[in-house]
Scaffold this motif. Sequence first.
Motif, PDB file in Angstrom:
ATOM      1  N   UNK A 196      20.751   4.002   5.646  1.00  0.00           N
ATOM      2  CA  UNK A 196      20.993   3.913   6.809  1.00  0.00           C
ATOM      3  C   UNK A 196      19.239   3.886   8.309  1.00  0.00           C
ATOM      4  N   UNK A 197      18.400   4.914   7.238  1.00  0.00           N
ATOM      5  CA  UNK A 197      17.115   4.626   7.909  1.00  0.00           C
ATOM      6  C   UNK A 197      16.447   3.682   8.568  1.00  0.00           C
ATOM      7  N   UNK A 198      16.007   3.623   9.682  1.00  0.00           N
ATOM      8  CA  UNK A 198      14.562   2.815   9.948  1.00  0.00           C
ATOM      9  C   UNK A 198      14.131   2.818  10.724  1.00  0.00           C
ATOM     10  N   UNK A 199      12.956   1.350  10.542  1.00  0.00           N
ATOM     11  CA  UNK A 199      11.899   1.635  10.686  1.00  0.00           C
ATOM     12  C   UNK A 199      10.868   1.350   9.951  1.00  0.00           C
ATOM     13  N   UNK A 200       9.543   0.950  10.068  1.00  0.00           N
ATOM     14  CA  UNK A 200       8.739  -0.425   9.107  1.00  0.00           C
ATOM     15  C   UNK A 200       8.427   0.920   7.759  1.00  0.00           C
ATOM     16  N   UNK A 201       8.437   2.201   7.681  1.00  0.00           N
ATOM     17  CA  UNK A 201       8.460   2.455   6.135  1.00  0.00           C
ATOM     18  C   UNK A 201       9.454   2.576   5.413  1.00  0.00           C
ATOM     19  N   UNK A 202      10.604   2.803   6.022  1.00  0.00           N
ATOM     20  CA  UNK A 202      11.781   2.604   5.482  1.00  0.00           C
ATOM     21  C   UNK A 202      12.191   1.351   4.901  1.00  0.00           C
ATOM     22  N   UNK A 203      11.939   0.091   6.151  1.00  0.00           N
ATOM     23  CA  UNK A 203      11.734  -1.247   5.252  1.00  0.00           C
ATOM     24  C   UNK A 203      10.871  -1.846   4.015  1.00  0.00           C
ATOM     25  N   UNK A 204       9.555  -1.107   4.120  1.00  0.00           N
ATOM     26  CA  UNK A 204       9.190  -1.306   2.952  1.00  0.00           C
ATOM     27  C   UNK A 204       9.556  -0.890   1.262  1.00  0.00           C
ATOM     28  N   UNK A 205      10.200   0.433   2.199  1.00  0.00           N
ATOM     29  CA  UNK A 205      10.456   1.388   0.086  1.00  0.00           C
ATOM     30  C   UNK A 205      11.675   1.156   0.103  1.00  0.00           C
ATOM     31  N   UNK A 206      13.100   0.613   1.195  1.00  0.00           N
ATOM     32  CA  UNK A 206      14.657   0.951   1.113  1.00  0.00           C
ATOM     33  C   UNK A 206      15.432   1.625   0.604  1.00  0.00           C
ATOM     34  N   UNK A 207      16.531   1.752   1.030  1.00  0.00           N
ATOM     35  CA  UNK A 207      17.105   3.168   0.976  1.00  0.00           C
ATOM     36  C   UNK A 207      17.468   3.575  -0.318  1.00  0.00           C
ATOM     37  N   UNK A 208      17.083   4.380  -0.422  1.00  0.00           N
ATOM     38  CA  UNK A 208      17.314   4.830  -1.655  1.00  0.00           C
ATOM     39  C   UNK A 208      17.958   5.926  -1.986  1.00  0.00           C
ATOM     40  N   UNK A 209      19.686   6.716  -2.502  1.00  0.00           N
ATOM     41  CA  UNK A 209      20.019   7.758  -2.167  1.00  0.00           C
ATOM     42  C   UNK A 209      19.361   9.292  -3.452  1.00  0.00           C
ATOM     43  N   UNK A 210      18.754   8.523  -4.284  1.00  0.00           N
ATOM     44  CA  UNK A 210      18.071   9.437  -5.530  1.00  0.00           C
ATOM     45  C   UNK A 210      16.980   9.816  -5.014  1.00  0.00           C
ATOM     46  N   UNK A 211      16.423   9.444  -4.408  1.00  0.00           N
ATOM     47  CA  UNK A 211      15.447   8.735  -3.437  1.00  0.00           C
ATOM     48  C   UNK A 211      14.437   9.882  -2.649  1.00  0.00           C
ATOM     49  N   UNK A 212      16.022   9.880  -1.895  1.00  0.00           N
ATOM     50  CA  UNK A 212      16.118  10.838  -0.755  1.00  0.00           C
ATOM     51  C   UNK A 212      16.402  12.368  -1.044  1.00  0.00           C
ATOM     52  N   UNK A 213      16.984  12.158  -2.038  1.00  0.00           N
ATOM     53  CA  UNK A 213      17.489  13.526  -2.220  1.00  0.00           C
ATOM     54  C   UNK A 213      16.702  14.195  -2.801  1.00  0.00           C
ATOM     55  N   UNK A 224       1.206  -1.309  -0.096  1.00  0.00           N
ATOM     56  CA  UNK A 224       0.081  -0.002  -0.110  1.00  0.00           C
ATOM     57  C   UNK A 224       0.462   1.793   0.139  1.00  0.00           C
ATOM     58  N   UNK A 225       1.641   1.363   0.733  1.00  0.00           N
ATOM     59  CA  UNK A 225       2.618   2.264   0.390  1.00  0.00           C
ATOM     60  C   UNK A 225       3.291   3.183  -0.197  1.00  0.00           C
ATOM     61  N   UNK A 226       3.098   2.838  -1.169  1.00  0.00           N
ATOM     62  CA  UNK A 226       3.500   3.626  -2.453  1.00  0.00           C
ATOM     63  C   UNK A 226       2.545   4.437  -3.359  1.00  0.00           C
ATOM     64  N   UNK A 227       1.509   3.572  -3.121  1.00  0.00           N
ATOM     65  CA  UNK A 227       0.075   4.147  -3.705  1.00  0.00           C
ATOM     66  C   UNK A 227      -0.210   5.535  -2.688  1.00  0.00           C
ATOM     67  N   UNK A 228      -0.050   5.017  -1.160  1.00  0.00           N
ATOM     68  CA  UNK A 228      -0.494   6.548  -0.515  1.00  0.00           C
ATOM     69  C   UNK A 228       0.426   6.972  -0.342  1.00  0.00           C
TER      70      UNK A 228
END
Length: 328
Positions: free
Chosen positions: A241-258, A214-218
């Motif tokens: 390096x982020x923690x938490x459920x949302x970080x786990x569902x999305x995965x670390x991504x330097x491009x998206x983070x920026x 669900x998280x991507x569409x939300x």
Amino acid sequence: MPRHRFLVVVLAGLIVTVGGYFLGRAKGPQPEDIDAPARSLAAPDGIAAYGEPRTGPHAAPAASGEVTPYPRPARLKDVFSALQARANAGDAAAATRLYRDLSICSRIEAIDRRVSGLADETLREPVDALAPAQLQGYRHRLDAIESNARNMQRLRLLCDGASDAMLASLVPNLRKAAELGEEHARACYLALGPNYDARGLLSHPEWLATYRDSVSSLADAGVAAGDWKVVDLLREAYRPGAEGLLAGALGADAYQHYRYLRLYRLGAEPYRIEDLDRQLAAAATRLDPLRLAEAEAWAGSVFRRNFDGGRSTGTTVPGWDPCGFPDQ
């Protein structure tokens, strides 16, 4: 902070929890409305009706500009089935009322213990040596105790007879309200998902897969709606390096983070800018010039399209609580 001032602050906060809740209840579907046909998500008043003052035939008179308190709170168990049917049919206001009522009822014992504990502590405090200003504060605390006691009675009435099966629907109804566009539910569900009811998660591990799906569409819906709370959650969740459920569902991504950090920076108040610029400089080192330019262009385009209307990141003050619902 002196002890007496601390207690004033805490008691005032509990008034918001157990008293302000009923002002919010005035905005949701009322008992006489439960049998009305479910509104479509496309109906323009599907969510707005939840934010309007109570003006029905059972409302008590209110001063100008005030929201009329809900005078006779129905027991949740008496209206649960009808509300659930409406929520399942796409009624955002019904789903919103359900998750907020269920949230209160799932925490009623903890709220009551805190209210009672602070009341006992205040009543045990010696008052003979209090200065006049302190005595005035003590009187305010006594008023808060009385107000909280009245409102706890009303919350007890609301939650009387609520079954475990009803309480177990908290997370599904939180998700339903989020999917129907209720911004507070969306932020809470993105931030905590099924962890909002950790005990329920143990019985329903399938909630984790539903959350992941669900998280991507939300998130996309929140950005399209110009919701800074969603941007703030995403900029942190994508951080390497982020923690938490949302970080786990999305995965670390330097491009998206920026991208989301740059978007957040575009709406930031002046006091945030120095720190955000430091974060951007550090995040930029993880991207090549082409990807950096793409991220900058994306953030500028999304900001102009969805956020450039006088709104700012002020809805995400430092330490904001994604599940701090405004009427609780």
